[in-house]
Design a protein around this motif. Structure first.
Motif, PDB file in Angstrom:
ATOM      1  N   GLU A  95       1.063  -1.234  -0.237  1.00  0.00           N
ATOM      2  CA  GLU A  95       0.129   0.219   0.243  1.00  0.00           C
ATOM      3  C   GLU A  95       0.640   1.487   0.204  1.00  0.00           C
ATOM      4  O   GLU A  95       0.078   2.362  -0.351  1.00  0.00           O
ATOM      5  N   SER A  96       1.578   1.065   0.243  1.00  0.00           N
ATOM      6  CA  SER A  96       2.775   2.303   0.687  1.00  0.00           C
ATOM      7  C   SER A  96       3.706   2.388  -0.600  1.00  0.00           C
ATOM      8  O   SER A  96       4.513   3.539   0.283  1.00  0.00           O
ATOM      9  N   THR A  97       3.665   1.742  -1.378  1.00  0.00           N
ATOM     10  CA  THR A  97       4.320   1.695  -2.390  1.00  0.00           C
ATOM     11  C   THR A  97       4.219   3.362  -3.187  1.00  0.00           C
ATOM     12  O   THR A  97       3.667   3.697  -3.288  1.00  0.00           O
ATOM     13  N   GLY A  98       5.423   3.900  -3.126  1.00  0.00           N
ATOM     14  CA  GLY A  98       6.103   5.342  -4.405  1.00  0.00           C
ATOM     15  C   GLY A  98       5.336   6.614  -3.645  1.00  0.00           C
ATOM     16  O   GLY A  98       5.260   7.690  -4.050  1.00  0.00           O
ATOM     17  N   ARG A  99       5.811   6.014  -2.160  1.00  0.00           N
ATOM     18  CA  ARG A  99       6.080   7.380  -1.207  1.00  0.00           C
ATOM     19  C   ARG A  99       6.433   6.895  -0.481  1.00  0.00           C
ATOM     20  O   ARG A  99       7.352   5.186   0.140  1.00  0.00           O
ATOM     21  N   PHE A 100       7.236   7.744   0.823  1.00  0.00           N
ATOM     22  CA  PHE A 100       8.311   7.757   1.640  1.00  0.00           C
ATOM     23  C   PHE A 100       6.909   6.924   3.456  1.00  0.00           C
ATOM     24  O   PHE A 100       6.093   7.246   3.234  1.00  0.00           O
ATOM     25  N   SER A 101       7.218   5.501   3.300  1.00  0.00           N
ATOM     26  CA  SER A 101       7.346   5.133   5.186  1.00  0.00           C
ATOM     27  C   SER A 101       7.469   4.816   5.363  1.00  0.00           C
ATOM     28  O   SER A 101       8.651   3.908   4.738  1.00  0.00           O
ATOM     29  N   VAL A 102       8.562   4.600   6.785  1.00  0.00           N
ATOM     30  CA  VAL A 102       9.092   3.795   7.630  1.00  0.00           C
ATOM     31  C   VAL A 102       8.399   1.900   7.931  1.00  0.00           C
ATOM     32  O   VAL A 102       7.403   1.833   8.774  1.00  0.00           O
ATOM     33  N   SER A 103       8.729   1.087   7.577  1.00  0.00           N
ATOM     34  CA  SER A 103       8.013  -0.263   8.303  1.00  0.00           C
ATOM     35  C   SER A 103       8.971  -0.987   9.083  1.00  0.00           C
ATOM     36  O   SER A 103      10.041  -0.731   8.197  1.00  0.00           O
ATOM     37  N   LEU A 104       8.230  -0.771  10.842  1.00  0.00           N
ATOM     38  CA  LEU A 104       9.078  -1.710  11.514  1.00  0.00           C
ATOM     39  C   LEU A 104       8.848  -3.415  11.277  1.00  0.00           C
ATOM     40  O   LEU A 104       7.873  -3.507  11.210  1.00  0.00           O
ATOM     41  N   LEU A 105       9.318  -4.249  10.386  1.00  0.00           N
ATOM     42  CA  LEU A 105       8.915  -5.859  10.323  1.00  0.00           C
ATOM     43  C   LEU A 105       9.607  -6.086  11.646  1.00  0.00           C
ATOM     44  O   LEU A 105      10.989  -6.833  11.471  1.00  0.00           O
ATOM     45  N   ASP A 106       8.993  -6.415  13.003  1.00  0.00           N
ATOM     46  CA  ASP A 106       9.022  -6.905  14.196  1.00  0.00           C
ATOM     47  C   ASP A 106       8.595  -8.552  13.372  1.00  0.00           C
ATOM     48  O   ASP A 106       7.962  -8.808  14.094  1.00  0.00           O
ATOM     49  N   GLY A 107       9.475  -9.139  13.698  1.00  0.00           N
ATOM     50  CA  GLY A 107       9.109 -10.901  13.607  1.00  0.00           C
ATOM     51  C   GLY A 107      10.133 -11.940  14.387  1.00  0.00           C
ATOM     52  O   GLY A 107      11.783 -12.031  13.954  1.00  0.00           O
ATOM     53  N   VAL A 108       9.919 -12.977  14.569  1.00  0.00           N
ATOM     54  CA  VAL A 108      10.495 -13.463  16.100  1.00  0.00           C
ATOM     55  C   VAL A 108      11.636 -14.162  14.580  1.00  0.00           C
ATOM     56  O   VAL A 108      10.718 -14.496  13.603  1.00  0.00           O
ATOM     57  N   THR A 109      12.370 -15.034  15.557  1.00  0.00           N
ATOM     58  CA  THR A 109      13.376 -15.421  14.212  1.00  0.00           C
ATOM     59  C   THR A 109      13.009 -16.426  13.887  1.00  0.00           C
ATOM     60  O   THR A 109      12.451 -17.773  14.272  1.00  0.00           O
ATOM     61  N   GLY A 110      12.691 -16.943  12.106  1.00  0.00           N
ATOM     62  CA  GLY A 110      12.176 -17.826  11.714  1.00  0.00           C
ATOM     63  C   GLY A 110      11.510 -17.866  11.402  1.00  0.00           C
ATOM     64  O   GLY A 110      10.396 -18.421  10.719  1.00  0.00           O
ATOM     65  N   SER A 111      10.531 -16.163  11.516  1.00  0.00           N
ATOM     66  CA  SER A 111       8.595 -15.825  11.086  1.00  0.00           C
ATOM     67  C   SER A 111       8.956 -15.855   9.900  1.00  0.00           C
ATOM     68  O   SER A 111       7.798 -15.634   9.368  1.00  0.00           O
ATOM     69  N   GLY A 112       9.816 -15.706   8.599  1.00  0.00           N
ATOM     70  CA  GLY A 112       9.527 -15.352   7.192  1.00  0.00           C
ATOM     71  C   GLY A 112       9.676 -14.107   6.799  1.00  0.00           C
ATOM     72  O   GLY A 112       8.997 -13.506   6.167  1.00  0.00           O
ATOM     73  N   LYS A 113      10.417 -13.102   7.494  1.00  0.00           N
ATOM     74  CA  LYS A 113      10.859 -11.846   7.386  1.00  0.00           C
ATOM     75  C   LYS A 113      11.600 -11.629   5.906  1.00  0.00           C
ATOM     76  O   LYS A 113      10.731 -10.909   4.973  1.00  0.00           O
ATOM     77  N   THR A 114      12.036 -12.799   5.381  1.00  0.00           N
ATOM     78  CA  THR A 114      12.998 -12.933   4.035  1.00  0.00           C
ATOM     79  C   THR A 114      11.653 -13.139   3.098  1.00  0.00           C
ATOM     80  O   THR A 114      12.010 -12.312   2.122  1.00  0.00           O
ATOM     81  N   GLU A 115      10.949 -13.803   3.334  1.00  0.00           N
ATOM     82  CA  GLU A 115      10.150 -14.359   2.956  1.00  0.00           C
ATOM     83  C   GLU A 115       9.024 -13.176   2.407  1.00  0.00           C
ATOM     84  O   GLU A 115       8.992 -12.334   1.287  1.00  0.00           O
ATOM     85  N   VAL A 116       8.796 -12.095   3.093  1.00  0.00           N
ATOM     86  CA  VAL A 116       8.180 -11.272   2.900  1.00  0.00           C
ATOM     87  C   VAL A 116       8.750  -9.660   2.348  1.00  0.00           C
ATOM     88  O   VAL A 116       8.841  -9.568   1.644  1.00  0.00           O
ATOM     89  N   TYR A 117      10.304  -9.472   2.833  1.00  0.00           N
ATOM     90  CA  TYR A 117      11.009  -8.912   1.925  1.00  0.00           C
ATOM     91  C   TYR A 117      10.971  -9.178   0.272  1.00  0.00           C
ATOM     92  O   TYR A 117      10.741  -8.121  -0.913  1.00  0.00           O
ATOM     93  N   LEU A 118      11.152 -10.841   0.610  1.00  0.00           N
ATOM     94  CA  LEU A 118      11.022 -11.323  -1.299  1.00  0.00           C
ATOM     95  C   LEU A 118      10.299 -11.043  -2.079  1.00  0.00           C
ATOM     96  O   LEU A 118       9.778 -10.534  -3.013  1.00  0.00           O
TER      97      LEU A 118
END
Ligand code: ADP
Ligand code: ZN
Ligand code: ZN
Length: 738
Positions: free
Chosen positions: A219-242
């Motif tokens: 939703e925030s593509t195309g404008r500035f926003s900072v999101s803290l992706l706070d995910g326990v180890t192995g929660s699939g943060k990298t998958e979210v980045y991908l």
């Protein structure tokens, strides 16, 4: 603007200012900021960067020198990047010349051309296509080259061919002479592409929390926003980045991904290459200067869709930025600890803001700064509370070391638990943040201890190499078999390092493959990768290592994590020590049970009732962070205040203190009373590498008040006489207070 503008040039020099020049005799009025110029500077000729064109100078025109030569038509630093660097030099009060020149790849700093030599795409010609395999039956290498080109109608880049073949150039030359292949000048070396896989890997179905995070980020593509992706180890943060990156690059934009360690980049790189069939540029400290320039150029022209790298990769030109991701945002390696002391995480936020794009800060153990920003609603807080793909969170157990017979730092209970896990085919990871064999070598006869001659510290005993090494200044010497004071041979190693644990484990589990991962064992290029492969393939079943092991690795078979010594971190003077310690424990623990098999985390300690440990293992990092933030608030420590540290060092103990006292006095005239100055005091380790060190701390609950003072104060510091006798530096938002 007058006919003859003044050119304001950034020149690498310790002075916090730019330098004015006249344009070259010919042209110069249409120059763009960001181009390199050659200028006379003192008795030398140096390369600098044009910062801006100005109408006038404070220096009379007749005393200004002319630029010798303009090296570029197009800026090597595009405006957005140049502005970011100038911002950084102001905020961190570091000389602008060092900042902008330091951002350039070495070859550009040396004045080399802004493109690469010997850069070609190879294609089959029409004739080449008609050559049948039979004609080449006696030239197997020519045949092999033809056949790989045959599969690639658009041709292959020399770099991609080199990934598969050694010494292929002479053979290709023969093919070229026969008219079977042709070369096309390619402006850039594309980075890493997987030459063999043309089909991208399937992506898993996201779980609910991941999907929510992805949706909110999209939703925030195309404008500035900072999101803290706070995910326990192995929660699939990298998958979210991908998945975010996939969207971004499908719209023709680029992504910058910052990671803390170069050890992690190959892992992440492979994951990216498997997923996207797009070029990925890799930027880290162990690239050759050609490779670095290649990656820099590929990124600047838009050819690399994704730029992955450590800290300094933030300063890569990007044609069409779409998103920035900072993985393991809490990691202190994002803060440079010498020279230009910037935080790549904080400057990444500025870069994203200037570019009007979203930035994601990801971590299982977010820094208190970022959590605070999320609480203040400056950052969006996205959580992934559970492990992805059905893996369970690990179980914790504290092992009370008091009165236990220890075998080289290993308790009998831990050895017993290790036995069980080995029997049930698990892998074991042991964590000890101390490399070498033992931190102290002692003479049992007279009490002599091996000390560093240049630092206030003991020398670490490295048994394999029979050397004593200082981990602070790097000085070292061979170990004498006899005490240098009394001649006794009864020298004893006190305390435990990774090398000693490795040896003890080899004796205890002779049939089991053991890998040690620390700075000593991974010094050779590629050795880290080899070891990681051996671990992945299961040849090594016990891994012992320093914090290198804690960072982001995915070892699916690890069922037991042992943290051998927590006690050091429990009683430190640094106000960030408990945060560091909790992050480290949580991250190391996060290596356990990341796949189907459940994980157990065992913590050895002499202080099992310590509230920090209790809170961490019963309530987790989140709760720790909440109460730590309350303490910081009460004590008015960051993030509830801003700090800066003025450090000085010299060969005599009083000299740095003299300078700092004068600096303190000077600050008085600029201080509206909102900034507290504490010190000067000697650094916690006063003598290091033969120099005495001292420091002065500045603290204010108002960031702008602190910076107003710094803006007026630092130019004055440059003029202090006592400053010439010391090396001094200013650290804005320091992560270490010594
Ligand atoms: P993190 O970066 O938070 O540590 P990863 O992205 O590395 O986590 O994911 C941990 C493991 O879970 C990886 O093996 C990954 O492939 C897997 N995984 C991630 N997301 C999913 C999902 N939605 N379904 C199944 N497996 C997943
Ligand atoms: Zn002795
Ligand atoms: Zn030393």
């Amino acid at each position: 603007m007058s006919d003859s503008p003044i050119l304001r040039i950034a020149i690498p020099s310790p002075l916090r200012r730019s330098f004015d020049y006249l344009p070259p005799t010919q042209g110069g009025t249409s120059l763009q900021p960001g181009v390199r110029v050659k200028v006379p500077f003192g008795k030398r000729t140096v390369i600098g960067i044009l910062l801006e064109l100005a109408a006038e100078s404070t220096i009379p025109a007749r005393r200004l020198k002319r630029i010798i030569e303009v090296l570029d038509k197009e800026p090597v630093l595009p405006p957005d990047l140049l502005n970011l660097l100038i911002w950084g030099s102001r905020y961190y009060h570091h000389p602008v010349g060092e900042v902008v020149m330091g951002a350039l790849p070495l070859l550009l700093r040396e004045g080399r051309l802004n493109r690469l030599a010997n850069n070609h795409i190879w294609q089959l010609t029409g004739v080449g296509r008609t050559i049948s395999a039979r004609e080449l039956s006696r030239a197997p290498r020519q045949k092999a080259l033809l056949s790989i080109l045959d599969n690639q109608p658009e041709g292959l880049h020399s770099r991609q061919i080199s990934q598969q073949y050694k010494n292929w150039q002479p053979i290709m030359k023969k093919l070229e002479e026969k008219g079977w292949v042709r070369r096309i000048e390619s402006p850039f070396l594309p980075v890493r592409m997987d030459p063999l896989s043309s089909k991208a890997e399937q992506r898993p179905t996201l779980n609910q929390a991941q999907q929510t995070a992805v949706n909110s980020l999209l939703e925030s593509t195309g404008r500035f926003s900072v999101s803290l992706l706070d995910g326990v180890t192995g929660s699939g943060k990298t998958e979210v980045y991908l998945q975010i990156i996939e969207q971004v690059i499908s719209s023709g934009r680029q992504a910058i991904v910052l990671v803390p360690e170069i050890g992690l980049t190959p892992q992440l790189l492979n994951r990216f290459l498997r997923r996207f069939s797009q070029p990925v540029a890799l930027l880290h400290s162990s690239l050759s200067s050609q490779e670095r320039l290649a990656a820099w150029l590929a990124s600047g022209c838009g050819e690399a869709a994704v730029i992955i790298g450590t800290r300094s990769a933030l300063f890569t030109p990007v044609k069409n930025l779409g998103v920035i991701i900072v993985d393991e945002e809490h990691d202190t390696s994002f803060k440079q600890q010498d020279g230009f002391r910037y935080s790549a995480r904080d400057m990444a936020v500025i870069r994203a803001r200037n570019a009007g794009v979203p930035i994601v800060l990801g971590s299982a153990t977010p820094s208190l700064e970022s959590l605070y920003n999320a609480q203040q609603k400056r950052y969006l807080h996205l959580s992934l509370p559970e492990r992805a793909g059905g893996a369970q969170p690990p179980t914790f157990r504290l092992l009370d070391l008091r009165r236990q017979p220890l075998q080289e730092g290993l308790s009998p209970q831990l050895l017993g638990i290790m036995e069980q896990h080995l029997q049930s085919e698990g892998q074991i990871l042991l964590f000890l943040n101390r490399r070498g064999f033992a931190p102290t070598l002692l003479c049992h006869e007279c009490g002599w201890v091996g000390r560093c001659r240049r630092c206030d510290t003991h020398l670490t005993f490295h048994q394999q190499e029979r050397r004593l090494r200082c981990h602070h200044c790097g000085s070292e010497r061979p170990v004498d078999p006899r005490c240098p004071d009394c001649g006794s041979v009864d020298l004893r190693a006190l305390g435990t390092g990774t090398e000693r644990i490795e040896q003890a484990l080899q004796q205890h589990f002779p049939a089991v493959g053991i890998a040690r991962l620390d700075r000593d064992s991974t010094r050779r290029k590629g050795s880290m990768q080899t070891m990681l492969n051996e671990i992945q393939q299961g040849h090594k079943r016990i891994l012992i290592g320093t914090q290198m092991l804690a960072k982001g690795h995915h070892f699916p078979n690890v069922t037991l994590v042992g943290i051998l010594d927590t006690d050091q971190g429990l009683f430190s003077a640094d106000f960030r020590a408990s945060e560091r310690m909790s992050q480290l424990i949580t991250q190391v623990a996060g290596r356990a049970g990341r796949a189907e098999k459940p994980g157990l985390v065992v913590i050895q300690t002499h202080h099992p009732e310590h509230p920090l440990l209790q809170q961490l293992i019963t309530h987790g990092y989140q709760q720790f962070a909440n109460s730590a933030l309350k303490e910081r608030q009460e004590a008015e420590l960051p993030p509830y205040s801003s700090i800066a540290l003025l450090r000085a060092e010299a060969t005599a103990a009083e000299t740095p203190l003299d300078f700092l006292r004068q600096a303190l006095q000077t600050a008085g005239q600029f201080n509206s009373g909102e900034v507290f100055l504490l010190g000067p005091v000697p650094a916690p380790m006063e003598r290091r590498a033969g120099r005495y060190r001292a420091q002065l701390l500045l603290q204010s609950t108002s960031r702008s008040a602190l910076h107003r003072l710094l803006d007026q104060w630092t130019p004055q510091l440059e003029t202090l006489k006592s400053g010439r006798k010391v090396r001094w530096s200013l650290d804005v938002d320091p992560v270490d207070l010594f």
